[in-house]
Structure formats: C-alpha cells, structure tokens
Design an enzyme around this catalytic site. Structure first.
Site, mmCIF file in Angstrom:
data_model
loop_
_atom_site.group_PDB
_atom_site.id
_atom_site.type_symbol
_atom_site.label_atom_id
_atom_site.label_comp_id
_atom_site.label_asym_id
_atom_site.label_seq_id
_atom_site.Cartn_x
_atom_site.Cartn_y
_atom_site.Cartn_z
ATOM 1 N N VAL A 218 -17.266 9.855 19.059
ATOM 2 C CA VAL A 218 -16.232 10.878 18.973
ATOM 3 C C VAL A 218 -15.028 10.567 19.855
ATOM 4 O O VAL A 218 -13.966 11.176 19.692
ATOM 5 C CB VAL A 218 -16.828 12.262 19.323
ATOM 6 C CG1 VAL A 218 -17.041 12.404 20.828
ATOM 7 C CG2 VAL A 218 -15.967 13.394 18.807
ATOM 8 N N TYR A 219 -15.140 9.629 20.786
ATOM 9 C CA TYR A 219 -14.008 9.274 21.633
ATOM 10 C C TYR A 219 -12.937 8.587 20.793
ATOM 11 O O TYR A 219 -13.130 7.482 20.288
ATOM 12 C CB TYR A 219 -14.430 8.325 22.765
ATOM 13 C CG TYR A 219 -15.333 8.919 23.827
ATOM 14 C CD1 TYR A 219 -15.656 10.272 23.838
ATOM 15 C CD2 TYR A 219 -15.870 8.124 24.832
ATOM 16 C CE1 TYR A 219 -16.481 10.803 24.809
ATOM 17 C CE2 TYR A 219 -16.699 8.645 25.809
ATOM 18 C CZ TYR A 219 -17.010 9.986 25.786
ATOM 19 O OH TYR A 219 -17.839 10.508 26.756
#
Length: 344
Positions: free
Chosen positions: A61-62
C-alpha cells in the site's frame, strides 16, 4: 550494529531497520513522507548496509506499490545481503477482493509483491491489519502454503489487537501452521499503549516487536517546542490527521527531558528517543525512515551506546500515562502485582 532474534524465530535482524515508506512518493500521505527515487534509494541502502542494517521494511500500500518497486531496484544485485519485510491486507483497489487476507487476495498480493521487488521470496510477510471477514484458519492455511512453496519464509502481523493476535497464534498451534514471529506496532515515548497488553503477550508467546513511527509521527525530532508554531517544513501539516492524537502538554514535558539528556550525552533528541525504544522488552528492531542521507546518518547514530538507568527513569516518568482498566491501577497494587509482575 547489534543483531537480535526476531521473536522466537532463528532469524537475526539488526536492532535498527530501514522503513521504505519514503520510497516512491505517491498520494497525499506517502507523498508527504518523501519522494525517493531508485538512485537515491540505492545510496540510502548503501549507507544502511555499511552501518550493519540488514532489515528493510515496505508494504504494497505504500505509494500504491511504488515503494516496493523502488526498494527492489535499490537492492538489485545484493539480494542475499538484505532481509525484506513487506505487508499486505489494506485496500489496493475498489474491487471486493482488492482488500483483506482471503486466500485469493493473499496469493495475488504475494505474487504482485515478488514481481515489484524483483525477487523470488519474501523474508517476512506481515498482515497489515486484522481481517475480521476472513476466518483465521483460511489466512493461516494460505500462509502455510506460501511458506511451503518457498515464496515466504516467516510471517507476522501489524496493528493487531491482543485478542486478534492470540486467536491467530492459538489456531496456528492447533493446526500446526506457521506462527507469527513479529508484530509491527506503533510505539514511542509519546505512544506507550503497546506496553499494556501487546508487550506482555509478545513476551509470553515469543512475538518480537518491529516498531513503526518510533519518533511519534515526527513529533520527537526536537523541532516542535512549547510556545512555538509548527515548523513550516514539518510533514505534520499534511499528515497529522493520519496519526494517533497526542496531548500537547505531555509532548512538551517529554521534549523538555529529552533536551536535558541531550545536553548530558551530546546526542540528539531523535537519537535519545530511538535509543530508549531499543532497550524496551520484546523489541527486535526499531524501524527508522529518512528522506535524505543526513537524516539517515543521524538516526543510525542511535545505536552503539546506552542511556543510564537514571536517564531512562526520567524518560519513563515524563512519558507515563494511566493505563485503562484492567491494566491499571489494579495491576500495580501489591496483591495483583504479586500474581502479574509489571513488564516495565
């Protein structure tokens, strides 16, 4: 650099590890964290390896996968020198199976992470959050398959409540699935909730803590002071709504003590805050981030020395808060403490 076992596993990790949340720089949150490209990331990885850091942490998700891609490019040609930790489970799209830890989601997430990282195995795969919609047996059996296939070597979690972690550990033991060896947690001088339940659980069950945001969402850098406005360059202007709330007066009280100890030791405020964490029970590694070489070298300076017991006591007292029932005050009273001695 000191190396510690990751929980009850045989894997040894550096007491300071590097968080790649600044890599990629996409979106309102991660764009505010940093925008490190592959060339800059390669230099930061060089510095980490020279200092003895061997664990590098990221997540799908980064920056919508860009962090994994940049980290993969930065470690290319030296995969055997690093331990890669990545996380999955948070939403990566709007589809019904684009979030969570169901069997198809986990398998696809691991395949995507391997491709972005440019590797054929993940050293430590962590579930980024508890998925209440998927049975723990389904999650664990899928992780077992991934471990047996050689795509994942160790498993862990992040941001779990105590009952969620214990339920998972009990199921793993019952069915002989891989046990979680790590719990990536928010912990700092201004965020000590981890100590109330998760730390005793970690001690009892052999789950090592990987600490995220050890400087309290950027509040323990020494740039935030009583009676002064928030510095213009502080990322808190963009990210404060994403992080845990902090009582201002308590923060200033902690900063005052950090400032005094900095004068006594010749160390910086961030180095002292990080060093305090490194010596807490269950902590296997403290994850540091950096947007540039100067920040990284300063944070690496937190290792290789120790605060005195008197300095630790001052920091403990300045940062303590009253825990909720049933952890305090009853657990501190003589009869209760005799049965359950305080961890810290």
């Amino acid at each position: 650099m000191e190396y510690r076992h990751l929980g009850a596993s045989g894997l040894k990790v550096s007491v300071l590890s590097f968080g790649a949340g600044t890599f990629g720089g996409q979106g309102p949150l991660f764009g505010a964290w940093g925008n490190t490209d592959a060339d800059e990331a390669r230099r930061l990885v060089d510095i980490c390896l020279e200092a003895g850091v061997n664990l590098f942490d990221t997540a799908d998700v980064y920056s919508n996968g860009a962090s994994e891609e940049v980290l993969g490019a930065a470690i290319k040609g030296r995969r055997d020198q690093v331990i890669i930790s990545t996380k999955t489970g948070l939403p990566m799209g709007e589809g019904p199976n684009d979030a969570g830890t169901s069997r198809p989601r986990l398998i696809r997430a691991v395949e995507d992470a391997l491709r972005r990282l440019g590797t054929d195995y993940i050293d430590l795969l962590q579930l980024h959050a508890y998925d209440a919609g998927t049975p723990v047996e389904e999650v664990l059996s899928t992780l077992d398959d991934l471990v047996r296939a050689g795509k994942v070597r160790y498993v862990g979690v992040s941001n779990f409540a105590g009952w969620e972690l214990m339920k998972s550990l009990a199921a793993a033991e019952k069915h002989r699935y891989p046990r979680y060896v790590a719990h990536q947690v928010y912990y700092s001088l201004i965020g000590r909730d981890y100590e109330w339940e998760l730390m005793p659980l970690g001690l009892d069950q052999g789950v090592g803590a990987l600490v995220w945001s050890p400087l309290g969402w950027g509040r323990l850098t020494g740039k935030i002071r009583r009676g002064q406005p928030l510095p213009e360059q502080s990322r808190l202007h963009q990210t404060v709504e994403y992080g845990p709330p902090v009582d201002d007066e308590r923060l200033y009280r902690i900063i005052d003590v950090l400032d005094t100890i900095a004068g006594e030791t010749g160390k910086t405020i961030p180095q002292i805050a990080l060093n305090w964490l490194m010596h807490r029970p269950t902590v296997s590694s403290v994850i540091i981030g950096a947007r540039n070489e100067e920040q990284l070298r300063q944070n690496l300076g937190a290792a290789g020395w120790s605060l005195t017991s008197e300095q630790v006591d001052r920091l403990d007292k300045a940062s303590e808060v009253t825990a909720p029932y049933p952890y305090f005050p009853y657990r501190r009273q003589e009869g209760f403490a005799r049965l359950n001695p305080p961890v810290v």
